[in-house]
Motif scaffolding. Sequence first.
Motif, PDB file in Angstrom:
ATOM      1  N   PRO A   1      -2.830  -1.232   2.789  1.00  0.00           N
ATOM      2  CA  PRO A   1      -1.549  -0.762   2.977  1.00  0.00           C
ATOM      3  C   PRO A   1      -1.359  -0.037   4.447  1.00  0.00           C
TER       4      PRO A   1
ATOM      5  N   ASN B   1       1.502   1.087   5.197  1.00  0.00           N
ATOM      6  CA  ASN B   1       2.485   1.832   4.958  1.00  0.00           C
ATOM      7  C   ASN B   1       3.073   1.825   3.436  1.00  0.00           C
ATOM      8  N   MET B   2       3.910   2.662   2.973  1.00  0.00           N
ATOM      9  CA  MET B   2       4.816   2.387   1.789  1.00  0.00           C
ATOM     10  C   MET B   2       6.194   3.020   1.966  1.00  0.00           C
TER      11      MET B   2
ATOM     12  N   PHE C   1      -5.411   6.538  -0.506  1.00  0.00           N
ATOM     13  CA  PHE C   1      -4.254   5.686  -0.492  1.00  0.00           C
ATOM     14  C   PHE C   1      -3.501   6.122  -1.819  1.00  0.00           C
ATOM     15  N   TYR C   2      -2.289   5.992  -1.704  1.00  0.00           N
ATOM     16  CA  TYR C   2      -1.393   6.390  -3.017  1.00  0.00           C
ATOM     17  C   TYR C   2      -1.656   4.897  -3.957  1.00  0.00           C
TER      18      TYR C   2
ATOM     19  N   SER D   1       1.152   5.422   3.807  1.00  0.00           N
ATOM     20  CA  SER D   1       0.433   5.206   2.421  1.00  0.00           C
ATOM     21  C   SER D   1      -0.936   6.082   2.000  1.00  0.00           C
TER      22      SER D   1
ATOM     23  N   GLN E   1      -1.572   5.457  10.939  1.00  0.00           N
ATOM     24  CA  GLN E   1      -0.628   6.045  10.402  1.00  0.00           C
ATOM     25  C   GLN E   1       0.020   7.353  10.778  1.00  0.00           C
TER      26      GLN E   1
ATOM     27  N   ALA F   1       0.921   2.175  -3.356  1.00  0.00           N
ATOM     28  CA  ALA F   1       0.562   1.330  -2.381  1.00  0.00           C
ATOM     29  C   ALA F   1      -0.761   0.273  -2.485  1.00  0.00           C
TER      30      ALA F   1
ATOM     31  N   SER G   1       6.150  -2.452   1.071  1.00  0.00           N
ATOM     32  CA  SER G   1       4.713  -1.960   1.832  1.00  0.00           C
ATOM     33  C   SER G   1       4.401  -3.397   2.730  1.00  0.00           C
TER      34      SER G   1
END
Length: 383
Positions: free
Chosen positions: A103, A105-106, A85-86, A309, A297, A89, A269
């Motif tokens: 997470p 999403n972001m 993950f980033y 994310s 995702q 996020a 997020s």
Amino acid sequence: NVEFDAYKRIAAAFEKANPAIKVDLVYLPASTDYRNRLAADIASGSPSDVVFMNYQRYPPFADKNQLVPLGDYLARSTTLKESDFYPAAMGTYKWRGAIWCLPGNMSSAVIYYNKRLFDLARTAYPKANWSWDDFVASARAISRDDPGLGRIYGYGTEISLFRVAPYVWSAGGEIVDSTEAPTKLTLTSELAVAAIQRYVDLQLKYQAAPSAAAEKAEDSLTRFMNGKLGMYMDSRRVVPLFRDTIKDSFDWDVVALPSQGKTTSILHSDGYCMPSAARNKDAGWKLIEFAAGPQGQTVMTQIGRLVPSLKAIAESPLFLDPKVKPANSKVWLETPIRPVPNHKNWPAIETAITKELEKAYYGVQSVKDAVQTAGKQAEALLK
């Protein structure tokens, strides 16, 4: 509903991969209804096994030990790891030494723009690293009375802290004294007040954005879809709606927020979380792992709803395909983003700030009065 259909696809794919587990979806499209139901279910001890929550919203529940920390589950996972993950996020779901949600999403706030209205105003399309002055000039050039459509505005959006904070940061100001452990608001600083005043001037001084009465008659989101708004500020969430409603009536794209000093944006997020009172925790984790993982995702990316994310999905052609609107999706991966603080009372603090900012934006009070009032209201909540 495109989004609910996507969740149904995720649930069906999960059930196919896990035949012994049945997923019952509870979908409430209105965010206020959802939050009220979520709070009531958790308080009564009968919540869903998996809940979906914005990163601003989970600390009040985590503070009361009403959520299960997910760090141990993630450490044992054979399909996901934290580094997938980033950090922007994942980081905001870390609080008090635990990971509380994954997470799903972001996003960051961006400017959506109507190319047709820019063409009619003979104004160049926005570019990366554009300045606040460029933005104001474009908004003013687009604003006019049209014999067929009525009033055209250059810019519009909902009024909230989330729409103002990026410009405070861009100008070198801050909204709190410490993101990790806030004790007071810092919106009364000269830099913050000046940044907010520039934002307010769009509506009050230049009339390049709808007044309170105009916004009530037709909100900015609807105006944009109807071709009567040059620029609209929001996260990635509106992409499926725009694809479905605008179709070929005009061409549109996205660009990073204009800069009042340095380009920056604000994190949006949502995460999958597990209530402590969940009755089926192992099955719940499997669903979280699936929905926040590549399968889930991918489905949500296909409908345009989210900025993934997961690095592998976000940096793939699935998300970055320039032939699918918006063409400039890479902007979400290129713009620096910051979160609002994690604090158990942050939802209430944010509501108080937004209420005062709205009054300033529509000319009911000065910016200085707005930030001073918000600061006093937040003081007690930050103790």
